[in-house]
Design a protein around this motif. Structure first.
Motif, mmCIF file in Angstrom:
data_model
loop_
_atom_site.group_PDB
_atom_site.id
_atom_site.type_symbol
_atom_site.label_atom_id
_atom_site.label_comp_id
_atom_site.label_asym_id
_atom_site.label_seq_id
_atom_site.Cartn_x
_atom_site.Cartn_y
_atom_site.Cartn_z
ATOM 1 N N ASN A 80 0.802 -1.223 0.000
ATOM 2 C CA ASN A 80 0.000 0.000 0.000
ATOM 3 C C ASN A 80 0.838 1.278 0.000
ATOM 4 O OD1 ASN A 80 -2.734 -1.076 0.095
ATOM 5 N ND2 ASN A 80 -2.159 -1.848 2.095
ATOM 6 N N LYS A 81 2.165 1.140 0.233
ATOM 7 C CA LYS A 81 3.071 2.281 0.360
ATOM 8 C C LYS A 81 2.699 3.160 1.556
ATOM 9 C CE LYS A 81 4.772 4.257 -3.193
ATOM 10 N NZ LYS A 81 4.855 5.120 -4.382
ATOM 11 N N TRP A 82 2.397 2.490 2.683
ATOM 12 C CA TRP A 82 2.022 3.158 3.919
ATOM 13 C C TRP A 82 3.032 2.852 4.998
ATOM 14 C CZ3 TRP A 82 -3.539 0.927 4.864
ATOM 15 C CH2 TRP A 82 -4.395 1.317 3.823
ATOM 16 N N SER A 100 6.840 6.382 1.342
ATOM 17 C CA SER A 100 5.441 6.083 1.652
ATOM 18 C C SER A 100 4.560 7.272 1.311
ATOM 19 C CB SER A 100 5.295 5.743 3.138
ATOM 20 O OG SER A 100 5.964 4.545 3.433
ATOM 21 N N THR A 101 3.295 6.981 0.996
ATOM 22 C CA THR A 101 2.363 8.041 0.631
ATOM 23 C C THR A 101 1.266 8.259 1.671
ATOM 24 O OG1 THR A 101 1.028 6.485 -0.635
ATOM 25 C CG2 THR A 101 2.731 7.702 -1.840
ATOM 26 N N ALA A 102 1.195 7.379 2.682
ATOM 27 C CA ALA A 102 0.164 7.517 3.709
ATOM 28 C C ALA A 102 0.675 6.931 5.022
ATOM 29 C CB ALA A 102 -1.123 6.815 3.284
ATOM 30 N N GLN A 136 0.351 11.911 1.567
ATOM 31 C CA GLN A 136 -0.893 12.509 1.090
ATOM 32 C C GLN A 136 -1.995 12.459 2.137
ATOM 33 O OE1 GLN A 136 -1.751 10.208 -2.399
ATOM 34 N NE2 GLN A 136 0.240 10.680 -3.314
ATOM 35 N N LEU A 139 -8.100 4.945 4.683
ATOM 36 C CA LEU A 139 -6.860 5.099 3.925
ATOM 37 C C LEU A 139 -6.909 4.361 2.599
ATOM 38 C CD1 LEU A 139 -3.692 4.928 6.220
ATOM 39 C CD2 LEU A 139 -4.582 6.865 4.930
ATOM 40 N N ARG A 140 -7.489 3.175 2.606
ATOM 41 C CA ARG A 140 -7.605 2.413 1.345
ATOM 42 C C ARG A 140 -8.423 3.188 0.329
ATOM 43 N NH1 ARG A 140 -5.439 -2.563 0.362
ATOM 44 N NH2 ARG A 140 -7.049 -2.735 -1.185
ATOM 45 N N THR A 170 -6.326 6.462 -0.783
ATOM 46 C CA THR A 170 -5.095 6.221 -1.549
ATOM 47 C C THR A 170 -5.271 5.255 -2.710
ATOM 48 O OG1 THR A 170 -4.389 4.445 -0.037
ATOM 49 C CG2 THR A 170 -3.648 6.702 0.479
#
Length: 133
Positions: free
Chosen positions: A18-20, A50-52, A85, A126-127, A130
């Motif tokens: 997920n890049k979290w 990571s983005t989140a 983000q 978040l899902r 993102t």
């Protein structure tokens, strides 16, 4: 999920799919421990791109009153400048910490931040936020 950092008051794990980052705060914190933890989070954001962040404060037992403005203005801005983000923030049962979280959010202009009472709803949000468009 890969654990990147783990001390008694803070664990940071990376979800590469997920890049979290999944951040778990525990116990009591003060200005110094909060700022040190935030610095480590920013380091891991830069390292993983990571983005989140799923920021789980459900196990925290004391507020970060002295660091509220710095977190809301400087730290969150630095996170946004470094690819974050959205942040899903799981609130603790401890009311002083909840009040501190609301104060942090009053200083925050970016990234997008929302609060939740449990990890599952934070994860779902978040899902949604993102998910690829």
């Amino acid at each position: 999920m890969q654990t990147l950092f783990d001390i008694p008051g803070l664990t940071i794990a990376h979800d590469p799919i997920n890049k979290w980052l999944h951040v778990t705060w525990r116990g009591e914190h003060n200005k110094e421990s909060a700022i040190a933890g935030c610095a480590m989070i920013l380091n891991k954001v830069r390292q993983t791109k990571s983005t989140a962040i799923l920021n789980d404060s459900s196990q925290v037992r004391d507020g970060w009153s002295e660091a509220v403005q710095w977190i809301g203005q400087d730290f969150f801005q630095a996170l946004a400048d470094n690819s974050i983000q959205a942040i899903a923030w799981v609130s603790p049962l401890d009311w002083p910490v909840r009040i501190d979280i609301e104060r942090v959010l009053s200083y925050t202009t970016r990234p997008l931040v929302d609060t939740f009472d449990e990890v599952e709803s934070a994860y779902s949000w978040l899902r949604t936020i993102t998910a690829p468009k």
